[in-house]
Design a protein around this motif. Structure first.
Motif, PDB file in Angstrom:
ATOM      1  N   GLN A 282       0.815  -1.290   0.002  1.00  0.00           N
ATOM      2  CA  GLN A 282       0.020   0.121  -0.145  1.00  0.00           C
ATOM      3  C   GLN A 282       0.883   1.246  -0.145  1.00  0.00           C
ATOM      4  OE1 GLN A 282      -0.023  -2.395   2.251  1.00  0.00           O
ATOM      5  NE2 GLN A 282      -0.727  -1.742   4.367  1.00  0.00           N
ATOM      6  N   LEU A 283       2.076   1.386   0.205  1.00  0.00           N
ATOM      7  CA  LEU A 283       2.894   2.515   0.371  1.00  0.00           C
ATOM      8  C   LEU A 283       3.749   2.538  -0.960  1.00  0.00           C
ATOM      9  CD1 LEU A 283       4.624   1.981   3.851  1.00  0.00           C
ATOM     10  CD2 LEU A 283       2.674   3.574   3.109  1.00  0.00           C
ATOM     11  N   ARG A 284       3.478   1.810  -2.073  1.00  0.00           N
ATOM     12  CA  ARG A 284       4.040   2.119  -3.382  1.00  0.00           C
ATOM     13  C   ARG A 284       3.006   1.640  -4.358  1.00  0.00           C
ATOM     14  NH1 ARG A 284       5.854  -2.987  -1.735  1.00  0.00           N
ATOM     15  NH2 ARG A 284       5.756  -4.595  -3.360  1.00  0.00           N
ATOM     16  N   PRO A 285       3.112   2.512  -5.526  1.00  0.00           N
ATOM     17  CA  PRO A 285       1.993   2.197  -6.603  1.00  0.00           C
ATOM     18  C   PRO A 285       2.013   0.614  -7.136  1.00  0.00           C
ATOM     19  CG  PRO A 285       3.856   3.185  -7.537  1.00  0.00           C
ATOM     20  CD  PRO A 285       4.122   3.259  -6.098  1.00  0.00           C
ATOM     21  N   PRO A 286       0.756   0.285  -7.614  1.00  0.00           N
ATOM     22  CA  PRO A 286       0.673  -1.294  -8.037  1.00  0.00           C
ATOM     23  C   PRO A 286       1.740  -1.573  -9.314  1.00  0.00           C
ATOM     24  CG  PRO A 286      -1.200  -0.267  -8.783  1.00  0.00           C
ATOM     25  CD  PRO A 286      -0.534   0.845  -7.849  1.00  0.00           C
TER      26      PRO A 286
ATOM     27  N   ALA B 268       3.472   6.894  -8.411  1.00  0.00           N
ATOM     28  CA  ALA B 268       3.526   6.961  -7.133  1.00  0.00           C
ATOM     29  C   ALA B 268       2.415   8.348  -6.751  1.00  0.00           C
ATOM     30  CB  ALA B 268       4.595   7.042  -6.419  1.00  0.00           C
ATOM     31  N   ASP B 269       1.297   8.266  -5.721  1.00  0.00           N
ATOM     32  CA  ASP B 269       0.520   9.283  -5.575  1.00  0.00           C
ATOM     33  C   ASP B 269       1.377  10.161  -4.604  1.00  0.00           C
ATOM     34  OD1 ASP B 269       0.093   8.205  -3.013  1.00  0.00           O
ATOM     35  OD2 ASP B 269      -1.611   6.947  -3.640  1.00  0.00           O
TER      36      ASP B 269
ATOM     37  N   GLY C  75       0.834  10.810  -1.167  1.00  0.00           N
ATOM     38  CA  GLY C  75       1.153  10.055  -0.099  1.00  0.00           C
ATOM     39  C   GLY C  75       2.196   9.315  -0.166  1.00  0.00           C
ATOM     40  N   GLN C  76       2.388   8.656  -1.204  1.00  0.00           N
ATOM     41  CA  GLN C  76       3.634   7.494  -1.478  1.00  0.00           C
ATOM     42  C   GLN C  76       4.867   8.418  -1.738  1.00  0.00           C
ATOM     43  OE1 GLN C  76       1.869   5.596  -4.512  1.00  0.00           O
ATOM     44  NE2 GLN C  76       0.881   3.810  -3.285  1.00  0.00           N
ATOM     45  N   LEU C  77       4.724   9.640  -2.181  1.00  0.00           N
ATOM     46  CA  LEU C  77       5.800  10.482  -2.411  1.00  0.00           C
ATOM     47  C   LEU C  77       6.324  11.233  -1.219  1.00  0.00           C
ATOM     48  CD1 LEU C  77       5.212  12.097  -5.778  1.00  0.00           C
ATOM     49  CD2 LEU C  77       7.029  10.405  -5.574  1.00  0.00           C
ATOM     50  N   ALA C  78       5.409  11.476  -0.315  1.00  0.00           N
ATOM     51  CA  ALA C  78       5.526  12.410   0.740  1.00  0.00           C
ATOM     52  C   ALA C  78       6.388  11.290   1.657  1.00  0.00           C
ATOM     53  CB  ALA C  78       4.217  12.533   1.604  1.00  0.00           C
TER      54      ALA C  78
END
Length: 583
Positions: A111-115, A127-128, A130-133
């Protein structure tokens, strides 16, 4: 010896010495293992795991590298002014640990990286926010951690040897060689073992191993606390330097005193910043001496300390002079890093086009070519420490064999040869491309062995063993006693500037070598059509000019004259005073 712990509580054992080295080296080795293990393959992680566009990924890497090379100035300031080296390293290591832990979790938890990319056309979701943050937050924590570890570990390690003890003084210079050896060995493991694990086993393991190693090293480092010599922080060095500037400016219209002995001295005031010895007056930069001229307004007869924004001691004035004198030598190291930086860019691109088979079934990855520079650096350090010092000592009479300024000069000369050789190897590579009709086929492998690049990689490694360690020794030795961490930070800022100069130089050459027919010395897509050898020779010419500049600076450099309180063999006697001029 103001603010210095000398005896432990365990049977009066003297603190510091060789017994502390494993604790200190473990911390440095794990920091290097983690930072190089991640940054060497970071472009792969950002593009293939987080699906960032190439330009965005490249900018993320350069921003991270630049920040991590400049934060040592902040870490050094906190260490020298407030926290001391031990606590700065400890807190910085914890910050580093937090950053690496969150990076590892983002590599393990889906859930912490894109599929993963889907379908034949590899449709990828970037990556969205939140993931980039999480990524940027992790990188910021590791950059701040590096800022505390890098300048302080080397200074803290050297602190463990008492320079006022003749028996221990020579061990300090051995320490710099072995510090760099440990650092190089860690980098070697990172660019081979860790990169292999990341590419072939998984990023969870590839980041988890250095994260775990760092955790263990923090525990080891803290456990060693009772053994360390700890020098207490003595207030902001930058404030003291500024006070001298302001005082000299206020008294700029005063006539200079005829005798330097009339300038203000106060051993009690300077006790905490001159534990190992007092700086003596020098004749350069005389306008700064006005900060130590006593006037009626200064009212020094009262028992209170003087107003340091109006009057400073000779020792404090000489602290500022020492820092200013180091500037030109600091600047000379920048171009060597610029030349060295090409190994990770253009030399790597050269390797990508060449036959990389070492044995029939094994191809060396282009990114692992730095193994040759690291190996040659490690071998040179070992030979230097075990053999060259002893041979040189017979001719020079110096305990360390040659002075650090001579050591740096040798490194500059070898670096010039490295870029000169690199140009001729590029000519050879392009001749092979032309002979096999592959000039217009940038993705085809040219039938010329990648081992042709080994000489330039190895020469750069040898040059670093001489120049970079000499540079590090120079900063530690010549920095004022209360600014040792800041001196080490200057070493890292030279590396940062070397990389920035490389970016600037490449951009300039790319812009101004472009022809109307689309030709370029440094083409974007086909190295076979470029003139990379001319860029290497431009670097060679710049380094020759830099060597002349350095030779001039070194010839006229004034070593800080210091009055050292040398320990006598019979400890019942009073400390002797010995006047030395460091060489």
């Amino acid at each position: 010896m103001g603010g210095m712990e000398k005896k432990g509580s365990h049977g009066g054992r003297t603190k510091g010495g060789l017994i502390t080295m494993p604790f200190i080296f473990a911390n440095e080795a794990c920091e290097k293992l983690a930072v190089v293990g991640f940054s060497a393959n970071m472009i792969t992680y950002l593009t293939q795991q987080l699906h960032l566009p190439l330009t965005k990924a490249a900018n993320t890497i350069t921003n991270f590298s630049g920040t991590a090379s400049l934060t040592p100035l902040l870490g050094a300031f906190i260490s020298d002014a407030y926290a001391g080296r031990f606590w700065t390293i400890t807190v910085a290591s914890i910050l580093w640990q937090m950053g690496m832990t969150s990076l590892t979790l983002s590599a393990v938890l889906p859930q912490l990286r894109p599929p993963p990319c889907k379908g034949e056309h590899q449709v990828c979701q970037e990556a969205d926010g939140g993931q980039l943050a999480i990524l940027y937050g992790s990188l910021l924590l590791t950059a701040l951690g590096a800022g505390g570890i890098r300048p302080c570990v080397v200074a803290f390690g050297a602190d463990q040897f008492d320079e006022t003890d003749p028996k221990e003084k020579t061990k300090t210079w051995n320490f710099f060689n072995w510090y760099y050896f440990v650092m190089g060995a860690s980098i070697l493991v990172a660019v081979t073992v860790l990169v292999y694990i990341q590419d072939n086993v998984g990023w969870g393991w590839g980041l988890g191993i250095p994260t775990t190693a760092m955790f263990l090293s923090i525990i080891t480092f803290v456990v060693g606390y009772p053994l360390y010599r700890n020098l207490d922080p003595v207030g902001s060095p930058f404030t003291r330097l500024l006070q001298v500037c302001v005082a000299a400016s206020k008294k700029r219209n005063l006539r200079m005193v005829s005798d330097p002995n009339l300038l203000y001295e106060n051993d009690e005031l300077d006790a905490s910043i001159s534990a190992a010895g007092k700086l003596l007056h020098t004749n350069e930069l005389k306008f700064l001496d006005k900060a130590a001229i006593v006037t009626e307004e200064d009212d020094i007869k009262s028992s209170q300390a003087p107003n340091l924004w109006r009057l400073n001691t000779v020792h404090r004035v000489e602290e500022l002079k020492s820092v200013i004198r180091m500037g030109p030598i600091w600047a000379s190291g920048i171009l060597l890093i610029t030349a060295y930086a090409q190994q990770g860019t253009f030399s790597l691109q050269q390797a990508r086009t060449m036959d990389r088979r070492l044995i029939n079934s094994f191809q060396i990855p282009p990114g692992s070519m730095t193994v040759f520079s690291m190996s040659s650096m490690l071998i040179t350090i070992a030979l230097y420490d075990r053999l060259l010092i002893r041979v040189a000592r017979r001719f020079t009479g110096l305990d360390r064999g040659i002075t650090f300024l001579q050591r740096m000069w040798i490194g500059f000369v070898i670096s010039i040869v490295a870029t000169l050789v690199a140009g001729f190897v590029e000519v050879k590579r392009k001749q092979a491309a032309s002979a096999y009709g592959l000039v217009n086929s940038p993705k085809s492998t040219i039938p010329i062995s990648v081992l042709w690049l080994v000489p330039q990689y190895s020469l750069h490694g040898i040059a670093e063993a001489f120049m970079s360690i000499g540079h590090l020794e120079f900063f530690y030795d010549q920095a004022p006693e209360s600014m040792k961490s800041t001196g080490s930070a200057l070493f890292w800022t030279a590396i940062a500037f070397g990389n920035f100069v490389s970016t600037f130089l490449v951009s300039l050459v790319h812009k101004y070598s472009a022809g109307p027919d689309g030709s370029n010395w440094l083409p974007d897509d086909n190295l076979n059509k470029g003139k990379l050898e001319k860029f290497y020779w431009l670097l060679t010419l710049l380094q020759v000019v830099n060597l002349i500049y350095y030779s001039f600076c070194a010839k006229f450099y004034t070593f800080k004259p210091i009055q050292i309180r040398m320990k006598e063999v019979d400890t019942s006697e009073e400390d002797g005073i010995q006047l030395t001029s460091r060489v």
